[in-house]
Design a protein around this motif. Structure first.
Motif, short mmCIF file in Angstrom:
data_model
loop_
_atom_site.label_atom_id
_atom_site.label_comp_id
_atom_site.label_asym_id
_atom_site.label_seq_id
_atom_site.Cartn_x
_atom_site.Cartn_y
_atom_site.Cartn_z
N ASP A 112 0.78 -1.18 -0.14
CA ASP A 112 0.15 0.10 -0.28
C ASP A 112 0.89 1.34 -0.30
O ASP A 112 1.69 1.17 0.77
N ALA A 113 0.65 2.31 -0.82
CA ALA A 113 1.20 3.25 -0.94
C ALA A 113 0.82 4.56 -0.57
O ALA A 113 -0.67 4.46 -0.56
N GLY A 114 1.49 5.62 0.15
CA GLY A 114 0.95 6.90 0.25
C GLY A 114 1.67 8.01 -0.15
O GLY A 114 2.87 7.81 -0.34
N ASP A 115 0.94 9.01 -0.67
CA ASP A 115 1.50 10.11 -1.25
C ASP A 115 1.27 11.36 -0.38
O ASP A 115 0.01 11.81 -0.25
N LEU A 116 2.28 11.62 0.65
CA LEU A 116 1.91 12.69 1.44
C LEU A 116 2.36 14.12 0.90
O LEU A 116 3.42 14.21 0.22
N CYS A 117 1.50 15.04 1.36
CA CYS A 117 1.50 16.29 0.67
C CYS A 117 1.15 16.13 -0.64
O CYS A 117 1.89 16.69 -1.56
N CYS A 118 0.35 15.51 -1.18
CA CYS A 118 0.03 15.04 -2.69
C CYS A 118 -0.36 16.17 -3.69
O CYS A 118 -0.28 16.00 -4.59
N GLY A 119 -0.77 17.40 -2.91
CA GLY A 119 -1.14 18.49 -3.69
C GLY A 119 -2.37 18.25 -4.71
O GLY A 119 -3.01 17.44 -4.55
N ILE A 120 -2.13 18.68 -6.16
CA ILE A 120 -3.34 18.45 -6.83
C ILE A 120 -3.28 17.13 -7.54
O ILE A 120 -4.23 16.72 -8.14
N LEU A 177 4.96 1.66 1.37
CA LEU A 177 5.42 2.34 0.38
C LEU A 177 5.03 3.72 0.36
O LEU A 177 3.93 4.19 0.68
N LEU A 178 6.17 4.60 0.44
CA LEU A 178 5.78 6.15 0.78
C LEU A 178 6.41 7.11 -0.24
O LEU A 178 7.51 6.93 -0.71
N PHE A 179 5.72 7.99 -0.62
CA PHE A 179 6.22 9.08 -1.33
C PHE A 179 5.96 10.45 -0.71
O PHE A 179 4.65 10.62 -0.12
N ALA A 208 10.50 8.48 5.86
CA ALA A 208 11.11 7.60 4.70
C ALA A 208 11.87 6.39 5.25
O ALA A 208 11.79 5.39 4.74
N GLU A 209 12.71 6.70 6.18
CA GLU A 209 13.64 5.74 6.72
C GLU A 209 12.69 4.51 7.32
O GLU A 209 13.34 3.57 7.49
N ARG A 210 11.74 4.71 7.90
CA ARG A 210 10.79 3.77 8.70
C ARG A 210 9.96 2.95 7.71
O ARG A 210 9.37 2.41 8.17
N ALA A 211 9.90 3.40 6.53
CA ALA A 211 9.04 2.72 5.48
C ALA A 211 9.91 1.63 4.70
O ALA A 211 10.98 1.60 4.86
N GLU A 212 9.14 0.49 4.08
CA GLU A 212 9.89 -0.54 3.75
C GLU A 212 10.58 -0.02 2.16
O GLU A 212 11.57 -0.36 1.86
N ALA A 213 9.75 1.06 1.53
CA ALA A 213 10.38 1.65 0.49
C ALA A 213 9.92 3.13 0.48
O ALA A 213 8.70 3.29 0.74
N ALA A 214 10.63 4.18 -0.08
CA ALA A 214 10.15 5.50 -0.02
C ALA A 214 10.84 6.22 -1.00
O ALA A 214 12.22 5.85 -1.45
#
Length: 419
Positions: A112-120, A177-179, A208-214
């Protein structure tokens, strides 16, 4: 633009009104276009409780932003929605597509991915188009509404969603999975100090460091010393303009510690991947040698310079720096690449306006391109003082060696046809 007015635009009638405005005419005659909209009963009917002037402003804003958005998103911008700040701060379409392709190429996309501060939603949409299931988070209600509208406009509801929330409240590990693209604009304009990003650079890095991928997106000028040692860093340029720094963590961090990536958008094909060139850090490459000018001058792409990979670039062509503090290097051979521009050196000498003007006249040059690194010369004044008037084209490169100013008079050689 307020949320109620924007919501009115999302109705079928609102979309029809926006589509009916000629963007070229609106740009040429904004007052006449606005006046016509004010007299249109369909506009007032969009939301009877709102002033017609507010609805007209919302329509005009979207028409103008869609036209401006074409530079970043191509023709798809005509069906997207924007806010002024959202468009300005959004990732360019080609960069978002490139980065999403790298993410999708890893096994981490099953998470599962998260886009933080995703804007538009520029990166959110690019990830979803690559088959990544992603949730966007943003603190601004209007921005969240715009992102949702763009998800719907591109038919990506099965892969993407967005919610209102404070990124500072996100629990580390909530998204394997984080962006994250921390906000770099405050009440007084653009923010340059990473500690003043929102969330702060320390908070974003910890997530980011504590995600599996970022992947963290940062300004291209972010200081090297604040970059996490756990990340691989990539500086990305588009058509010679440095756009951003991407920091890759965890499952996405494989590869060199530093990379320069150059994208070239092909005219009219913004929706496709641009041609891509990479230059990676190499621990076996030491400092570049410093030597007298050779036949060809290399001007590295800004991504190469900012990633501190000039030595690696010079090593590819057995090149040498003119000065250890300046990012120009020369070589006896010309090798085409998107990573640099190559010029043939016609003359190299200590800077003298009289001598340079005489050389330009003798080479019958009239079209002069002036480039400089490490030079204090006023280029526009120099252009006037040269009084070039011939039929040929040449490039004047201004630099210094030690503390002395020099110039290189150069000819262009053919640009690479492919990368």
């Amino acid at each position: 633009m307020r949320l109620p007015a924007f919501s009115a635009l999302l109705t079928d009638a609102g979309r029809e009104i926006i589509a009916g405005v000629d963007p070229s005419e609106a740009a040429r005659n904004p007052l006449a276009t606005a006046s016509h909209l004010r007299e249109d009963p369909a506009v007032a009917a969009l939301s009877p409780e709102l002033p017609v002037s507010e609805l007209v402003n919302a329509v005009m804003t979207q028409v103008g932003l869609r036209e401006r958005g074409r530079a970043k998103f191509g023709e798809r911008a005509r069906g997207m929605f924007f806010t002024p700040d959202g468009l300005e701060q959004s990732t360019r379409g080609s960069v978002a597509a490139y980065r999403a392709a790298r993410i999708a190429a890893t096994s981490a996309v099953s998470l599962d991915a998260g886009d933080l501060c995703c804007g538009i939603g520029a990166d959110l949409l690019a990830l979803a188009e690559r088959g990544v299931r992603v949730e966007g988070v943003d603190a601004d209600p209007l921005t969240v509404a715009v992102a949702r509208a763009n998800i719907e406009a591109l038919g990506l509801e099965s892969y993407a969603r967005v919610r209102e929330g404070d990124v500072n409240d996100v629990t580390p590990g909530a998204y394997p999975l984080l962006f994250c693209d921390p906000a770099r604009r405050g009440g007084r304009g653009r923010v340059f100090d990473p500690a003043a990003y929102s969330p702060s650079w320390d908070v974003a890095t910890d997530l980011a460091e504590r995600a599996e991928a970022a992947c963290l997106k940062a300004a291209p000028g972010i200081p090297h010393e604040v970059l996490s040692p756990a990340a691989s860093a990539e500086w990305i340029s588009v058509d010679g303009e440095l756009k951003e720094t991407a920091l890759w963590f965890g499952a996405l961090a494989g590869g060199p510690s530093r990379r320069a990536t150059v994208l070239h958008e092909r005219p009219g094909l913004l929706e496709r991947e641009g041609a891509i060139a990479h230059l990676d850090s190499d621990p076996d490459v030491g400092p570049a040698p410093v030597d007298a000018p050779r036949r060809y001058l290399y001007d590295p792409d800004p991504a190469v310079v900012r990633s501190h990979l000039v030595a690696e670039a010079a090593a590819r062509v057995d090149g040498a720096l003119l000065d250890e503090r300046i990012a120009y290097f020369t070589s006896e051979r010309a090798e085409a690449s998107a990573l640099w521009r190559v010029l043939e050196i016609v003359e190299f000498a200590p800077f003298s306006l009289k001598r340079l003007r005489s050389s330009i006249r003798s080479h019958k040059a009239g079209t002069i391109t002036i480039k400089k690194r490490g030079s204090a010369v006023d280029t526009e004044k120099l252009r006037r003082d040269l009084r070039a008037s011939g039929p040929e084209s040449m490039t004047v490169v201004l630099t210094r060696i030690g503390e002395k100013p020099f110039y290189l008079l150069c000819r262009r050689i053919p640009a690479p046809q492919a990368i």
